[in-house]
Motif scaffolding. Sequence first.
Motif, PDB file in Angstrom:
ATOM      1  N   GLU A 127       3.296  16.527 -21.949  1.00 21.45           N
ATOM      2  CA  GLU A 127       2.072  17.225 -22.296  1.00 21.45           C
ATOM      3  C   GLU A 127       0.945  16.266 -22.666  1.00 21.45           C
ATOM      4  O   GLU A 127      -0.225  16.608 -22.603  1.00 21.45           O
ATOM      5  CB  GLU A 127       2.336  18.176 -23.475  1.00 21.45           C
ATOM      6  N   MET A 128       1.300  15.042 -23.095  1.00 19.14           N
ATOM      7  CA  MET A 128       0.273  14.110 -23.524  1.00 19.14           C
ATOM      8  C   MET A 128      -0.564  13.611 -22.369  1.00 19.14           C
ATOM      9  O   MET A 128      -1.749  13.350 -22.507  1.00 19.14           O
ATOM     10  CB  MET A 128       0.911  12.925 -24.267  1.00 19.14           C
ATOM     11  N   GLY A 129       0.083  13.416 -21.204  1.00 20.21           N
ATOM     12  CA  GLY A 129      -0.656  13.095 -19.998  1.00 20.21           C
ATOM     13  C   GLY A 129      -1.475  11.825 -20.059  1.00 20.21           C
ATOM     14  O   GLY A 129      -2.564  11.758 -19.493  1.00 20.21           O
ATOM     15  N   MET A 130      -0.996  10.804 -20.757  1.00 20.13           N
ATOM     16  CA  MET A 130      -1.736   9.544 -20.776  1.00 20.13           C
ATOM     17  C   MET A 130      -1.693   8.911 -19.401  1.00 20.13           C
ATOM     18  O   MET A 130      -0.710   8.981 -18.699  1.00 20.13           O
ATOM     19  CB  MET A 130      -1.141   8.592 -21.820  1.00 20.13           C
ATOM     20  N   GLN A 131      -2.782   8.263 -19.018  1.00 24.77           N
ATOM     21  CA  GLN A 131      -2.891   7.746 -17.656  1.00 24.77           C
ATOM     22  C   GLN A 131      -3.694   6.454 -17.642  1.00 24.77           C
ATOM     23  O   GLN A 131      -4.634   6.286 -18.396  1.00 24.77           O
ATOM     24  CB  GLN A 131      -3.588   8.805 -16.782  1.00 24.77           C
ATOM     25  N   GLU A 132      -3.288   5.540 -16.783  1.00 22.55           N
ATOM     26  CA  GLU A 132      -4.013   4.281 -16.576  1.00 22.55           C
ATOM     27  C   GLU A 132      -4.550   4.280 -15.155  1.00 22.55           C
ATOM     28  O   GLU A 132      -3.787   4.332 -14.190  1.00 22.55           O
ATOM     29  CB  GLU A 132      -3.061   3.099 -16.795  1.00 22.55           C
ATOM     30  N   ASN A 133      -5.862   4.265 -15.028  1.00 22.33           N
ATOM     31  CA  ASN A 133      -6.465   4.354 -13.705  1.00 22.33           C
ATOM     32  C   ASN A 133      -6.875   3.011 -13.120  1.00 22.33           C
ATOM     33  O   ASN A 133      -7.126   2.894 -11.931  1.00 22.33           O
ATOM     34  CB  ASN A 133      -7.698   5.267 -13.765  1.00 22.33           C
ATOM     35  N   SER A 134      -6.997   1.992 -13.947  1.00 19.54           N
ATOM     36  CA  SER A 134      -7.442   0.689 -13.447  1.00 19.54           C
ATOM     37  C   SER A 134      -6.332  -0.017 -12.701  1.00 19.54           C
ATOM     38  O   SER A 134      -5.169   0.090 -13.041  1.00 19.54           O
ATOM     39  CB  SER A 134      -7.907  -0.185 -14.621  1.00 19.54           C
ATOM     40  N   ALA A 135      -6.697  -0.782 -11.664  1.00 19.38           N
ATOM     41  CA  ALA A 135      -5.701  -1.508 -10.877  1.00 19.38           C
ATOM     42  C   ALA A 135      -5.264  -2.789 -11.559  1.00 19.38           C
ATOM     43  O   ALA A 135      -4.241  -3.349 -11.221  1.00 19.38           O
ATOM     44  CB  ALA A 135      -6.269  -1.836  -9.497  1.00 19.38           C
ATOM     45  N   THR A 136      -6.016  -3.260 -12.553  1.00 22.23           N
ATOM     46  CA  THR A 136      -5.667  -4.556 -13.148  1.00 22.23           C
ATOM     47  C   THR A 136      -5.657  -4.544 -14.665  1.00 22.23           C
ATOM     48  O   THR A 136      -5.326  -5.541 -15.273  1.00 22.23           O
ATOM     49  CB  THR A 136      -6.680  -5.626 -12.701  1.00 22.23           C
ATOM     50  N   ARG A 137      -5.989  -3.442 -15.295  1.00 19.49           N
ATOM     51  CA  ARG A 137      -6.097  -3.404 -16.746  1.00 19.49           C
ATOM     52  C   ARG A 137      -4.724  -3.466 -17.398  1.00 19.49           C
ATOM     53  O   ARG A 137      -3.779  -2.835 -16.964  1.00 19.49           O
ATOM     54  CB  ARG A 137      -6.803  -2.111 -17.167  1.00 19.49           C
ATOM     55  N   HIS A 138      -4.611  -4.222 -18.518  1.00 22.65           N
ATOM     56  CA  HIS A 138      -3.377  -4.299 -19.283  1.00 22.65           C
ATOM     57  C   HIS A 138      -3.626  -3.748 -20.680  1.00 22.65           C
ATOM     58  O   HIS A 138      -4.711  -3.885 -21.235  1.00 22.65           O
ATOM     59  CB  HIS A 138      -2.894  -5.750 -19.378  1.00 22.65           C
ATOM     60  N   HIS A 139      -2.590  -3.155 -21.279  1.00 25.59           N
ATOM     61  CA  HIS A 139      -2.723  -2.582 -22.606  1.00 25.59           C
ATOM     62  C   HIS A 139      -2.669  -3.661 -23.673  1.00 25.59           C
ATOM     63  O   HIS A 139      -2.015  -4.671 -23.503  1.00 25.59           O
ATOM     64  CB  HIS A 139      -1.575  -1.595 -22.855  1.00 25.59           C
ATOM     65  N   GLN A 198       0.819  -1.209   0.000  1.00 29.52           N
ATOM     66  CA  GLN A 198       0.000   0.000   0.000  1.00 29.52           C
ATOM     67  C   GLN A 198       0.850   1.255   0.000  1.00 29.52           C
ATOM     68  O   GLN A 198       0.613   2.188  -0.770  1.00 29.52           O
ATOM     69  CB  GLN A 198      -0.929  -0.012   1.218  1.00 29.52           C
ATOM     70  N   ARG A 199       1.869   1.273   0.865  1.00 29.57           N
ATOM     71  CA  ARG A 199       2.697   2.472   0.945  1.00 29.57           C
ATOM     72  C   ARG A 199       3.611   2.600  -0.273  1.00 29.57           C
ATOM     73  O   ARG A 199       3.756   3.696  -0.822  1.00 29.57           O
ATOM     74  CB  ARG A 199       3.553   2.443   2.212  1.00 29.57           C
ATOM     75  N   ASN A 200       4.210   1.522  -0.698  1.00 31.55           N
ATOM     76  CA  ASN A 200       5.237   1.594  -1.733  1.00 31.55           C
ATOM     77  C   ASN A 200       4.654   1.558  -3.142  1.00 31.55           C
ATOM     78  O   ASN A 200       4.753   2.529  -3.888  1.00 31.55           O
ATOM     79  CB  ASN A 200       6.254   0.472  -1.518  1.00 31.55           C
ATOM     80  N   THR A 201       4.023   0.449  -3.511  1.00 25.87           N
ATOM     81  CA  THR A 201       3.432   0.358  -4.846  1.00 25.87           C
ATOM     82  C   THR A 201       2.265   1.328  -4.994  1.00 25.87           C
ATOM     83  O   THR A 201       2.213   2.113  -5.945  1.00 25.87           O
ATOM     84  CB  THR A 201       2.974  -1.080  -5.124  1.00 25.87           C
ATOM     85  N   GLY A 202       1.340   1.296  -4.038  1.00 22.53           N
ATOM     86  CA  GLY A 202       0.186   2.185  -4.115  1.00 22.53           C
ATOM     87  C   GLY A 202       0.561   3.645  -4.016  1.00 22.53           C
ATOM     88  O   GLY A 202       0.030   4.492  -4.738  1.00 22.53           O
ATOM     89  N   GLY A 203       1.492   3.958  -3.117  1.00 22.48           N
ATOM     90  CA  GLY A 203       1.906   5.348  -2.946  1.00 22.48           C
ATOM     91  C   GLY A 203       2.604   5.914  -4.162  1.00 22.48           C
ATOM     92  O   GLY A 203       2.364   7.062  -4.565  1.00 22.48           O
ATOM     93  N   LEU A 204       3.482   5.122  -4.766  1.00 20.72           N
ATOM     94  CA  LEU A 204       4.180   5.601  -5.961  1.00 20.72           C
ATOM     95  C   LEU A 204       3.204   5.755  -7.121  1.00 20.72           C
ATOM     96  O   LEU A 204       3.279   6.745  -7.876  1.00 20.72           O
ATOM     97  CB  LEU A 204       5.307   4.642  -6.339  1.00 20.72           C
ATOM     98  N   LEU A 263       2.537   9.237  -9.221  1.00 17.11           N
ATOM     99  CA  LEU A 263       2.676   9.323 -10.674  1.00 17.11           C
ATOM    100  C   LEU A 263       1.385   9.817 -11.323  1.00 17.11           C
ATOM    101  O   LEU A 263       1.402  10.664 -12.224  1.00 17.11           O
ATOM    102  CB  LEU A 263       3.059   7.954 -11.232  1.00 17.11           C
ATOM    103  N   ARG A 264       0.265   9.299 -10.852  1.00 18.39           N
ATOM    104  CA  ARG A 264      -1.010   9.727 -11.419  1.00 18.39           C
ATOM    105  C   ARG A 264      -1.289  11.203 -11.133  1.00 18.39           C
ATOM    106  O   ARG A 264      -1.953  11.881 -11.922  1.00 18.39           O
ATOM    107  CB  ARG A 264      -2.144   8.870 -10.877  1.00 18.39           C
TER     108      ARG A 264
END
Length: 343
Positions: free
Chosen positions: A300-312, A235-241, A245-246
Amino acid sequence: MTIVRTTLLCLLAAIPLVTVLAACSPLTAINALSSGSASQVTRGLAYGPLPRQKLDVYTPKIRTGPVPVVVFFYGGNWTAGERADYAFVGHALAARGYMAVIADYRLYPDVHYPEILQDAARAVAWAAMESGRHGGDPARLFVMGHSAGAYNAAMVALDASLLARHGMHPHDLRGWIGLAGPYDFLPIENTTTRPVFFYPDTPASSQPIHHVTAEAPPVLLIAPLPGQDKLVNPQRNTGGLAKALRALSRPVTETYFDKVSHTTLVASLASPLRMLAPTLDAVSAFIDANNSMDNVLTPEMGMQENSATRHHPATAQSPATTQGAATQAAAARPATYDNTPAP
């Protein structure tokens, strides 16, 4: 390493043929049970003049052109580890069509922070300059690590001063991948880790979370579910980083698996243990989504992934295009890693 070896040994006990390997270490057993039939291995290449500045290269035996390059750093609390123990990672990545560079780096007590990170950056610079000689495409360069190695990968990708020594910048990376990494761990509770970072005089700049900028490369962060990792708090490390970033609209994929621990997460890359978690699938999806020139991001493009499990989805790139990009990228970078004094 005791925890790692004990945990992996328990898992391997359920695998057929393991009794034949009972005298070996668990990592040796995993390597012995992992197929390397799809990869060609070149061992012991020097990326610097010192004994620990060596790496092994795993390249797909069958390829139609230059392939994406992944530099992998193993864990071990910055005090232990050998590249040969992680051959299973190299074989797994090569089987998916990537070049894997498994690098050793100097460890405590021989060195401290930040010398450990200077070795990591030096290995990445080697990959940028030399991977083309082995079938890789340095224009499609990724950094990956587990545990302490994920910290190394994070710092190389986020702290621009490390790659700057080699005429490079974090945006030269197509992305980075962190498996159960410590990215925000002050105050340091682990007594083995404390002297590596001069605790209690550890500088705040040693923490990856303090190097997040609007130019951070795309990232895939994988960890066990909170409560499953007893060594690094997800939670602190992976989730916090991921949250940091988001906040700057950087592209981040954050994934948690429920059947792995801190140590078995990296082991799930090995063919005998992939039933534990689809870690290799997640890594492959991320690399494939970010290996095309069309996917190079600017702040400037600001692409973002908000899902916790989604893969491209996977994308493709022609060999002709990648060959040209690889040649141009290699020619543009000075070979500062080669036979120069250790930083």
